[in-house]
Design an enzyme around this catalytic site. Structure first.
Site, PDB file in Angstrom:
ATOM      1  N   HIS A 217       4.016  13.737   8.033  1.00 27.29           N
ATOM      2  CA  HIS A 217       3.705  12.765   7.598  1.00 27.29           C
ATOM      3  C   HIS A 217       2.357  12.807   6.676  1.00 27.29           C
ATOM      4  CE1 HIS A 217       5.208   9.511  10.227  1.00 27.29           C
ATOM      5  NE2 HIS A 217       5.296  10.568  11.151  1.00 27.29           N
TER       6      HIS A 217
ATOM      7  N   THR B  33       3.159   1.910   5.611  1.00 26.53           N
ATOM      8  CA  THR B  33       3.927   0.782   6.044  1.00 26.53           C
ATOM      9  C   THR B  33       3.502  -0.303   5.782  1.00 26.53           C
ATOM     10  OG1 THR B  33       2.986   1.365   8.360  1.00 26.53           O
ATOM     11  CG2 THR B  33       5.212   2.548   7.796  1.00 26.53           C
TER      12      THR B  33
ATOM     13  N   LYS C  66       5.136  -4.348   5.422  1.00 21.93           N
ATOM     14  CA  LYS C  66       4.745  -5.666   6.008  1.00 21.93           C
ATOM     15  C   LYS C  66       4.390  -6.639   5.187  1.00 21.93           C
ATOM     16  CE  LYS C  66       3.090  -2.565   9.740  1.00 21.93           C
ATOM     17  NZ  LYS C  66       2.063  -1.682   9.966  1.00 21.93           N
TER      18      LYS C  66
ATOM     19  N   LYS D 152      -7.322   6.500   0.236  1.00 25.62           N
ATOM     20  CA  LYS D 152      -6.842   5.314   0.042  1.00 25.62           C
ATOM     21  C   LYS D 152      -7.554   4.359  -0.832  1.00 25.62           C
ATOM     22  CE  LYS D 152      -5.015   5.364   4.945  1.00 25.62           C
ATOM     23  NZ  LYS D 152      -3.706   5.209   4.592  1.00 25.62           N
TER      24      LYS D 152
ATOM     25  N   LYS E 185      -6.501  -1.459   5.995  1.00 33.88           N
ATOM     26  CA  LYS E 185      -5.702   0.043   6.539  1.00 33.88           C
ATOM     27  C   LYS E 185      -6.869   0.910   6.760  1.00 33.88           C
ATOM     28  CE  LYS E 185      -4.161   0.346   2.529  1.00 33.88           C
ATOM     29  NZ  LYS E 185      -2.728   0.532   2.447  1.00 33.88           N
ATOM     30  N   ARG E 186      -6.480   2.018   7.367  1.00 30.67           N
ATOM     31  CA  ARG E 186      -7.507   2.838   7.802  1.00 30.67           C
ATOM     32  C   ARG E 186      -8.330   3.336   6.435  1.00 30.67           C
ATOM     33  NH1 ARG E 186      -6.796   8.679   7.827  1.00 30.67           N
ATOM     34  NH2 ARG E 186      -4.647   8.292   7.408  1.00 30.67           N
TER      35      ARG E 186
END
Length: 808
Positions: free
Chosen positions: A355, A651, A655, A549, A543-544
């Site tokens: 991942h 993901t 969504k 990110k 998100k985390r």
């Protein structure tokens, strides 16, 4: 089955009385929730039993998905929807004066996961059951989730997430299925009739007790199982009659250390004790899960060589990789198979999903830690490494530098990803770009050795939760337009594209989005007291929190936008509401400083009358699946701005697109496939490509100081981090400043800043064309079916696990 609401009302009223000795009016909301949950579980029990009986009777091949995380979200509404009794129960409860949504809010988000890894696992379980595929989850029953986040004075504060304090209505304790897991001790070797015999002595036993949760498929009789293991004291460790002769502190310490295994998701690993506990968790999961699976296989009968034809074991990232040496141990030490026999079975049974491309996420464990905690397991790992290296050296590519790069045991550490690749029959990435990076760069040596193992399975999400459940009005419009077929076959969402130029359809899409934005405005006001404008652009990054990110990039752009608006109040820009939600790992101090930066920025912007109707910044605390279900349907812009090459797939991007948000993102992870699906006019792409990023890493040539010194716009926002403009938070923002300049901006925030700001300007212009924006939303919804978990799981089932749907 509750065939009508009158039957349901009668049964529900009786159940409340028998469970709590109360009338409906006297019962608390939580009691009413527990009663409904119990009725649902009892209602599906016959199908659950029948599903397991069918699998056993027909000797169906079953897949077991081992994951340290299962981020399930609330299950009440999903279960009612999957059983197709949501409306009956909602109407019946309404007649009794009960709001079903109120009962749903009583359910805590199960503290079994943290981020995308766990949410993916949950989506896969939904898809397996809904497609009538024989597949189950194997995880740990954590007493506490990661943590419950509160924001105090802009800082993250971690509180215990005691999600089990009032019980879990969905689980059933299976003490009769408990197994023993062993730690520590030493191993003796003896020659018994020409074969080596290994005996484990002086070990510490832990009792692993399974708790089973039903995984209910949509509109089907299939009910699979999520089996969660709880760590408990093993009574044989201390004879009750002799406890008085023991040091009581020793008993207490054993109890504490045992229960700690399943106490907390991701214990702090900044100290040695925390790392040992994490390793214990990983072995506890795989040993308990494997023993349970193999016990069922033995009971059903058959030669061990048939195991790969009846069982597929899948490891979700590197956390469960110890399943490999544990399966070898059981086959050799307990079933007395030879190494060669055990290895052939293991390497035909286990498959692996990688991942990440982040080096820090590719787990390694110190040899002395593994050897001390798991002596027999380490012996097997060492032997796998020895045999593998011998094989590599026998090939023409067995140069010393290649051997060094692929070793499993290397410089005093066990490299878990290497062990997984060597022993698995399938190794998959989770997006096309990610898989190519694995093959050509991160795992290129392994790809040369095992080219046929590598394959891609782009991630997917359950459209039933993220559209049918989370956005029911939009789901009803879809059904009204293209029929109900999309619920079983999400690819049929593509039929919506025929209406891309239908003005009435586009207006309805826009009206639904507006209503969802008004609902989210209510949530924001309730949680923060802030009033936001539903007509503004809802620009969302949830998100985390991690440096790659790039929440920092988003924050710097807000600072820049704020300056522009203050300097020119007549600037023709649409009002914008920036919405964040994220948890930072407790020991990830940089991420916590970013949370403080965002909240300090919000404090300034939201209280400045000069921009009050133009710009708002919101940070919603305690991000969870249930909060995401409120945020995602309301989003206009989906921020997917990770450094290209760093996000394996994502993901959240799927969504958001399924709910009509338009992606603003880099060419990273599944964003590339989303762009291919929706077309370049229906997505906003910016920034460096993965190849450009990787070339910078390999060959150099990037200087953040040069970006800072040559671009006044960049310099201005970066300087604000240390100028005092953001208030008295110099200590927090100084570290962010140093990361950008002193550490040469590892994730290219400054390099991508201007392209990102330009992309944001394009978003602003596009949003001004209401019909055009709604068309983009519709196209995103129409093309989202290809990113469903059903598609992904069909690929796993057909191409990796070789499992077949069960016909009822």
């Amino acid at each position: 089955m509750f065939s009508n609401k009158e039957i349901f009302k009668s049964q529900y009223t009786k159940k409340v009385a028998s469970s709590y000795g109360k009338t409906i009016e006297e019962a608390t909301p939580h009691e009413l929730y527990m009663v409904l949950g119990t009725m649902i579980r009892e209602e599906i029990s016959a199908n659950w039993i029948q599903t397991n009986k069918t699998y056993k009777k027909d000797k169906v091949k079953q897949a077991y998905y081992f994951s340290l995380e299962f981020l399930m979200g609330r299950m009440m509404g999903m279960n009612l929807m999957n059983m197709k009794i949501y409306n009956v129960c909602q109407e019946g409860l309404k007649d009794l004066g009960i709001n079903l949504e109120t009962l749903e809010e009583e359910e805590p988000d199960a503290g079994l996961g943290n981020g995308g890894l766990g949410r993916l696992a949950a989506c896969f379980l939904d898809a397996l059951a809904s497609l009538n595929l024989p597949g189950h989850g194997c995880g740990i029953r954590y007493r506490y989730g990661l943590f419950r986040q509160r924001i105090v004075d802009g800082y993250q504060v971690e509180l215990p997430d005691n999600w089990l304090k009032e019980g879990n209505v969905w689980e059933i304790r299976r003490l009769d299925k408990a197994v023993e897991v062993r730690f520590y001790g030493h191993v003796s070797v003896a020659d018994v009739e020409g074969r080596f015999s290994f005996e484990h002595h002086d070990y510490e036993s832990v009792l692993a007790v399974p708790y089973d949760m039903p995984m209910i498929g949509y509109d089907t009789k299939t009910v699979n199982t999520l089996r969660l293991w709880n760590a408990e004291m093993f009574e044989k460790e201390f004879n009750p009659q002799e406890v008085g002769n023991h040091d009581q502190r020793q008993v207490i310490e054993y109890k504490r250390s045992t229960e700690a295994i399943s106490e907390l998701l991701y214990p702090d690993d900044s100290q040695v004790e925390g790392r040992v506990l994490r390793l214990k968790q990983q072995y506890f999961l795989v040993s308990a899960g494997l023993q349970s699976i193999l016990r069922s296989f033995r009971k059903a009968g058959g030669a061990w060589q048939e195991l790969p034809e009846r069982v597929a074991i899948h490891i979700n990232d590197t956390h469960p990789v110890l399943v490999i040496p544990e399966l070898m141990r059981i086959l050799m030490d307990e079933e007395e198979l030879s190494w060669e026999q055990a290895w052939e079975i293991t390497t035909k049974t286990v498959s692996f999903t990688n991942h990440t491309t982040l080096a820090e996420a590719l787990e390694t464990w110190p040899v002395d830690m593994v050897q001390h905690l798991l002596p027999r397991i380490y012996m097997i790992i060492e032997e796998i490494d020895r045999r593998f290296i011998k094989m590599v050296q026998g090939k023409t590519l067995g140069r010393d530098e290649v051997v060094d790069r692929v070793r499993i045991v290397h410089h005093g550490h066990v490299r878990m990803a290497h062990l997984a690749v060597v022993a698995s029959y399938s190794v998959n990435g989770v997006a096309k770009l990610h898989t190519e990076i694995l093959k050509k760069r991160e795992m290129k040596d392994f790809y040369r050795i095992f080219p046929n193992k590598f394959n891609n399975k782009t991630n997917g999400i359950t459209h039933r939760r993220w559209l049918l459940k989370a956005n029911p009005v939009l789901a009803n419009l879809v059904t009204e337009t293209v029929g109900t077929g999309w619920i079983h076959d999400p690819e049929k969402l593509s039929e919506l594209a025929h209406f891309a130029d239908d003005s009435a359809m586009l207006e309805r899409i826009g009206a639904i989005k507006r209503a969802n934005k008004e609902k989210l405005a209510g949530v924001v006001k309730e949680q923060t007291g802030l009033v936001i404008d539903p007509s503004s652009i809802y620009d969302v990054q949830v998100k985390r929190l991690h440096a790659y990110k790039r929440q920092v990039l988003n924050a710097l752009h807000i600072m820049d936008l704020y300056d522009r608006l203050r300097e020119d109040p007549t600037l023709d820009l649409a009002p914008r509401t920036f919405i964040f939600a994220a948890k930072a790992a407790p020991s990830y101090y940089f991420a916590k400083k970013v949370i403080k930066l965002i909240n300090s920025l919000a404090e300034i912007v939201n209280n400045d009358p000069a921009v009050k109707d133009r710009l708002k910044v919101v940070f919603l605390e305690n991000y969870s699946v249930s909060l995401a279900e409120k945020i995602i349907p309301a989003a206009d812009v989906s921020e997917q701005i990770s450094t290209a090459s760093k996000e394996a797939s994502g993901t959240g991007n799927m969504k958001f697109m399924m709910n009509g948000a338009v992606t603003l993102g880099t060419l990273d992870g599944a964003n590339i496939e989303i762009e291919q699906a929706v077309g370049e006019d229906n997505i906003f792409i910016f920034g460096l490509t993965a190849n450009e990023v990787l070339n910078y890493y390999e060959y150099g040539g990037y200087s953040s100081f040069e970006m800072y010194n040559t671009n006044p716009r960049v310099r201005r926002v970066v300087d604000q981090l240390v100028s005092g403009r953001l208030g008295d938070i110099y200590g927090e923002t100084r570290d962010i400043y140093n990361a950008l300049l002193g550490e040469n901006d590892q994730y290219f925030v400054l390099r991508d800043f201007c392209p990102y700001a330009e992309a944001q300007d394009r978003v602003d212009t596009a949003f001004g064309d209401t019909a055009g924006w709604n068309r983009r939303a519709l196209i995103n919804i129409a093309r989202s079916g290809g990113f469903s978990g059903d598609r992904t799981i069909r690929e796993y089932a057909d191409e990796i696990w070789k499992i077949k749907p069960v016909k009822w």
